[in-house]
Design a protein around this motif. Structure first.
Motif, PDB file in Angstrom:
ATOM      1  N   ILE A 152      -9.156   2.677  -8.577  1.00 48.09           N
ATOM      2  CA  ILE A 152      -7.902   3.289  -8.158  1.00 48.09           C
ATOM      3  C   ILE A 152      -7.845   3.281  -6.632  1.00 48.09           C
ATOM      4  CG2 ILE A 152      -6.388   5.288  -8.374  1.00 48.09           C
ATOM      5  CD1 ILE A 152      -7.204   4.123 -11.071  1.00 48.09           C
ATOM      6  N   GLY A 153      -6.906   2.543  -6.068  1.00 51.44           N
ATOM      7  CA  GLY A 153      -6.723   2.486  -4.622  1.00 51.44           C
ATOM      8  C   GLY A 153      -5.620   3.448  -4.195  1.00 51.44           C
ATOM      9  N   MET A 154      -5.903   4.265  -3.190  1.00 53.67           N
ATOM     10  CA  MET A 154      -4.945   5.274  -2.752  1.00 53.67           C
ATOM     11  C   MET A 154      -4.825   5.288  -1.231  1.00 53.67           C
ATOM     12  SD  MET A 154      -6.072   8.390  -5.322  1.00 53.67           S
ATOM     13  CE  MET A 154      -7.786   7.912  -5.480  1.00 53.67           C
ATOM     14  N   ARG A 155      -3.635   5.548  -0.745  1.00 54.68           N
ATOM     15  CA  ARG A 155      -3.442   5.701   0.698  1.00 54.68           C
ATOM     16  C   ARG A 155      -3.287   7.185   1.037  1.00 54.68           C
ATOM     17  NH1 ARG A 155       1.882   6.873   1.729  1.00 54.68           N
ATOM     18  NH2 ARG A 155       3.417   6.161   0.200  1.00 54.68           N
ATOM     19  N   PHE A 156      -3.717   7.529   2.247  1.00 54.60           N
ATOM     20  CA  PHE A 156      -3.541   8.907   2.695  1.00 54.60           C
ATOM     21  C   PHE A 156      -2.061   9.150   2.983  1.00 54.60           C
ATOM     22  CE2 PHE A 156      -8.000   8.203   4.386  1.00 54.60           C
ATOM     23  CZ  PHE A 156      -8.603   8.985   3.406  1.00 54.60           C
ATOM     24  N   ASP A 157      -1.509  10.168   2.348  1.00 55.21           N
ATOM     25  CA  ASP A 157      -0.122  10.538   2.614  1.00 55.21           C
ATOM     26  C   ASP A 157      -0.071  11.665   3.636  1.00 55.21           C
ATOM     27  OD1 ASP A 157       2.724  10.266   1.938  1.00 55.21           O
ATOM     28  OD2 ASP A 157       2.517  12.301   1.146  1.00 55.21           O
ATOM     29  N   ASP A 158      -1.126  12.431   3.686  1.00 54.35           N
ATOM     30  CA  ASP A 158      -1.179  13.536   4.641  1.00 54.35           C
ATOM     31  C   ASP A 158      -2.638  13.890   4.891  1.00 54.35           C
ATOM     32  OD1 ASP A 158      -0.304  15.620   6.286  1.00 54.35           O
ATOM     33  OD2 ASP A 158      -0.462  17.061   4.645  1.00 54.35           O
ATOM     34  N   LEU A 159      -3.044  13.821   6.157  1.00 52.98           N
ATOM     35  CA  LEU A 159      -4.392  14.225   6.551  1.00 52.98           C
ATOM     36  C   LEU A 159      -4.291  15.459   7.435  1.00 52.98           C
ATOM     37  CD1 LEU A 159      -6.299  10.926   7.493  1.00 52.98           C
ATOM     38  CD2 LEU A 159      -6.899  12.520   5.675  1.00 52.98           C
ATOM     39  N   PRO A 160      -5.152  16.448   7.235  1.00 55.68           N
ATOM     40  CA  PRO A 160      -5.108  17.627   8.101  1.00 55.68           C
ATOM     41  C   PRO A 160      -5.580  17.280   9.510  1.00 55.68           C
ATOM     42  CG  PRO A 160      -7.040  17.706   6.690  1.00 55.68           C
ATOM     43  CD  PRO A 160      -6.225  16.510   6.243  1.00 55.68           C
ATOM     44  N   ARG A 161      -5.329  18.168  10.408  1.00 59.05           N
ATOM     45  CA  ARG A 161      -5.767  17.981  11.799  1.00 59.05           C
ATOM     46  C   ARG A 161      -7.280  17.745  11.840  1.00 59.05           C
ATOM     47  NH1 ARG A 161      -3.445  19.408  16.690  1.00 59.05           N
ATOM     48  NH2 ARG A 161      -4.900  19.763  18.410  1.00 59.05           N
ATOM     49  N   GLY A 162      -7.686  16.686  12.508  1.00 59.83           N
ATOM     50  CA  GLY A 162      -9.105  16.352  12.609  1.00 59.83           C
ATOM     51  C   GLY A 162      -9.617  15.513  11.452  1.00 59.83           C
ATOM     52  N   GLY A 163      -8.781  15.280  10.429  1.00 59.68           N
ATOM     53  CA  GLY A 163      -9.224  14.515   9.267  1.00 59.68           C
ATOM     54  C   GLY A 163      -9.559  13.070   9.605  1.00 59.68           C
ATOM     55  N   ASP A 164      -8.700  12.432  10.394  1.00 62.90           N
ATOM     56  CA  ASP A 164      -8.951  11.036  10.759  1.00 62.90           C
ATOM     57  C   ASP A 164     -10.248  10.907  11.559  1.00 62.90           C
ATOM     58  OD1 ASP A 164      -7.911   8.187  10.967  1.00 62.90           O
ATOM     59  OD2 ASP A 164      -8.115   8.692  13.094  1.00 62.90           O
ATOM     60  N   SER A 165     -10.476  11.830  12.467  1.00 66.85           N
ATOM     61  CA  SER A 165     -11.707  11.800  13.271  1.00 66.85           C
ATOM     62  C   SER A 165     -12.943  11.968  12.393  1.00 66.85           C
ATOM     63  CB  SER A 165     -11.672  12.903  14.330  1.00 66.85           C
ATOM     64  OG  SER A 165     -10.619  12.679  15.243  1.00 66.85           O
ATOM     65  N   ALA A 166     -12.853  12.861  11.396  1.00 65.96           N
ATOM     66  CA  ALA A 166     -13.994  13.082  10.500  1.00 65.96           C
ATOM     67  C   ALA A 166     -14.312  11.814   9.712  1.00 65.96           C
ATOM     68  CB  ALA A 166     -13.691  14.243   9.550  1.00 65.96           C
ATOM     69  N   ILE A 167     -13.275  11.119   9.252  1.00 66.11           N
ATOM     70  CA  ILE A 167     -13.480   9.883   8.495  1.00 66.11           C
ATOM     71  C   ILE A 167     -14.077   8.797   9.381  1.00 66.11           C
ATOM     72  CG2 ILE A 167     -12.264   8.009   7.306  1.00 66.11           C
ATOM     73  CD1 ILE A 167     -10.304  10.231   6.297  1.00 66.11           C
ATOM     74  N   GLN A 168     -13.557   8.663  10.601  1.00 69.54           N
ATOM     75  CA  GLN A 168     -14.077   7.646  11.514  1.00 69.54           C
ATOM     76  C   GLN A 168     -15.519   7.938  11.915  1.00 69.54           C
ATOM     77  OE1 GLN A 168     -12.649   4.849  11.995  1.00 69.54           O
ATOM     78  NE2 GLN A 168     -10.722   5.426  10.963  1.00 69.54           N
ATOM     79  N   ARG A 169     -15.872   9.209  12.089  1.00 68.78           N
ATOM     80  CA  ARG A 169     -17.269   9.563  12.412  1.00 68.78           C
ATOM     81  C   ARG A 169     -18.197   9.151  11.276  1.00 68.78           C
ATOM     82  NH1 ARG A 169     -15.141  14.476  14.271  1.00 68.78           N
ATOM     83  NH2 ARG A 169     -15.827  15.523  12.365  1.00 68.78           N
ATOM     84  N   TYR A 170     -17.749   9.399  10.048  1.00 69.95           N
ATOM     85  CA  TYR A 170     -18.568   9.023   8.889  1.00 69.95           C
ATOM     86  C   TYR A 170     -18.753   7.504   8.842  1.00 69.95           C
ATOM     87  CZ  TYR A 170     -19.637   7.867   4.042  1.00 69.95           C
ATOM     88  OH  TYR A 170     -20.188   7.328   2.907  1.00 69.95           O
ATOM     89  N   ILE A 171     -17.650   6.748   8.998  1.00 73.54           N
ATOM     90  CA  ILE A 171     -17.729   5.281   8.967  1.00 73.54           C
ATOM     91  C   ILE A 171     -18.677   4.775  10.050  1.00 73.54           C
ATOM     92  CG2 ILE A 171     -16.400   3.163   9.390  1.00 73.54           C
ATOM     93  CD1 ILE A 171     -14.015   4.531   8.008  1.00 73.54           C
ATOM     94  N   PHE A 172     -18.551   5.347  11.250  1.00 67.17           N
ATOM     95  CA  PHE A 172     -19.399   4.912  12.365  1.00 67.17           C
ATOM     96  C   PHE A 172     -20.870   5.202  12.067  1.00 67.17           C
ATOM     97  CE2 PHE A 172     -21.509   5.868  16.445  1.00 67.17           C
ATOM     98  CZ  PHE A 172     -21.365   4.635  17.056  1.00 67.17           C
ATOM     99  N   ARG A 173     -21.147   6.388  11.514  1.00 70.44           N
ATOM    100  CA  ARG A 173     -22.539   6.750  11.216  1.00 70.44           C
ATOM    101  C   ARG A 173     -23.157   5.812  10.185  1.00 70.44           C
ATOM    102  NH1 ARG A 173     -25.015   9.716   7.301  1.00 70.44           N
ATOM    103  NH2 ARG A 173     -23.105  10.610   6.437  1.00 70.44           N
ATOM    104  N   ILE A 174     -22.440   5.525   9.111  1.00 76.81           N
ATOM    105  CA  ILE A 174     -22.977   4.646   8.067  1.00 76.81           C
ATOM    106  C   ILE A 174     -23.166   3.232   8.604  1.00 76.81           C
ATOM    107  CG2 ILE A 174     -22.554   3.621   5.808  1.00 76.81           C
ATOM    108  CD1 ILE A 174     -23.258   6.609   5.725  1.00 76.81           C
TER     109      ILE A 174
END
Length: 259
Positions: free
Chosen positions: A225-247
């Protein structure tokens, strides 16, 4: 089928139903044939959605007619699904080629037999969506260090579906579910909780863009199931990018023998 005949608000009447722009729309018959042949060569599983219904079945393109623009589509082991496909009038199909999304609509199904099994003879699609490149870098998540989604599945939110996120980007994510799981519907919006391994839970809104039949390395068939973000809370994008960078950093260090 002309572009004007596609209703972008109804996924059952659209080849590209998640906002994909026309850069990825293939209308050249030779290119369409090549992509359909690649589906055969790579033995790609196709998730076929019955027109206008929240019902689908896994299938595959079996062969292409050498002279006429017809293809042979595998039928379902379930006779009710085959009857429903005939009655639906058209199928909205999702597949992957080299992990890139392919989508197309099939009209005019004719039931036939192929080596004793049900199949459908279908005209080639007039157009096909091929996402030739990824707009956002997507990370395949490690099994032992993955984000997880928590989906309420009833109105009082007393029951929830817990799913591992199998890939993620700044624009969306994907999960896998058993093929008989019918919780998700195309273009429907869902509220969920995204639990990140290294940050606080995020309360998000997701829209289902596609559903694909996939086969795991152990041979088990699942639905992606592929899904797009329709609404991310404040700081959500940064949290996702930090995780991607760490992995990514951990994988590079492991590849270079640093850990």
């Amino acid at each position: 089928m002309s572009e004007g005949s596609l209703d972008a608000h109804d996924p059952s009447h659209a080849a590209h139903d998640d906002g994909t722009d026309d850069r990825y729309l293939v209308r050249n018959p030779r290119q369409i044939r090549q992509l359909l042949q690649a589906l055969i060569d790579q033995r790609s599983l196709i998730n076929a959605h019955l027109g206008g219904r929240d019902q689908s079945f896994p299938t595959a393109v079996l062969e292409l007619d050498e002279d006429d623009d017809w293809l042979l589509l595998d039928g379902s082991p379930s006779e009710p699904s085959n009857r429903a496909a005939e009655e639906a009038g058209h199928l909205l199909c999702f597949a992957q080629l080299d992990r890139v999304m392919v989508r197309f609509r099939l009209d005019g199904l004719e039931r036939t037999q192929n080596e004793g099994h049900v199949a459908f003879r279908v005209p080639f699609p007039d157009e096909l969506v091929h996402l030739q490149r990824r707009e956002l870098y997507r990370l395949e998540t490690p099994i032992t260090d993955s984000p997880h989604l928590k989906f309420p599945i009833n109105e009082d939110r007393s029951e929830a579906l817990h799913l591992r996120v199998v890939d993620i980007s700044g624009g969306g994510l994907a999960v896998t579910v058993p093929v008989d799981c019918n919780v998700f519907s195309l273009q429907k919006r869902y509220a969920a909780q995204l639990d990140m391994p290294d940050s606080s839970p995020l309360h998000i809104s997701l829209v289902v863009c596609n559903q694909l039949a996939v086969k795991l390395p152990n041979g088990v068939e699942m639905k992606r199931i592929g899904m797009r973000f329709d609404d991310l809370p404040r700081g959500g994008d940064s949290a996702i990018q930090r995780y991607i960078f760490r992995i990514d950093r951990q994988r590079s260090a492991r590849k270079n023998g640093e850990i």
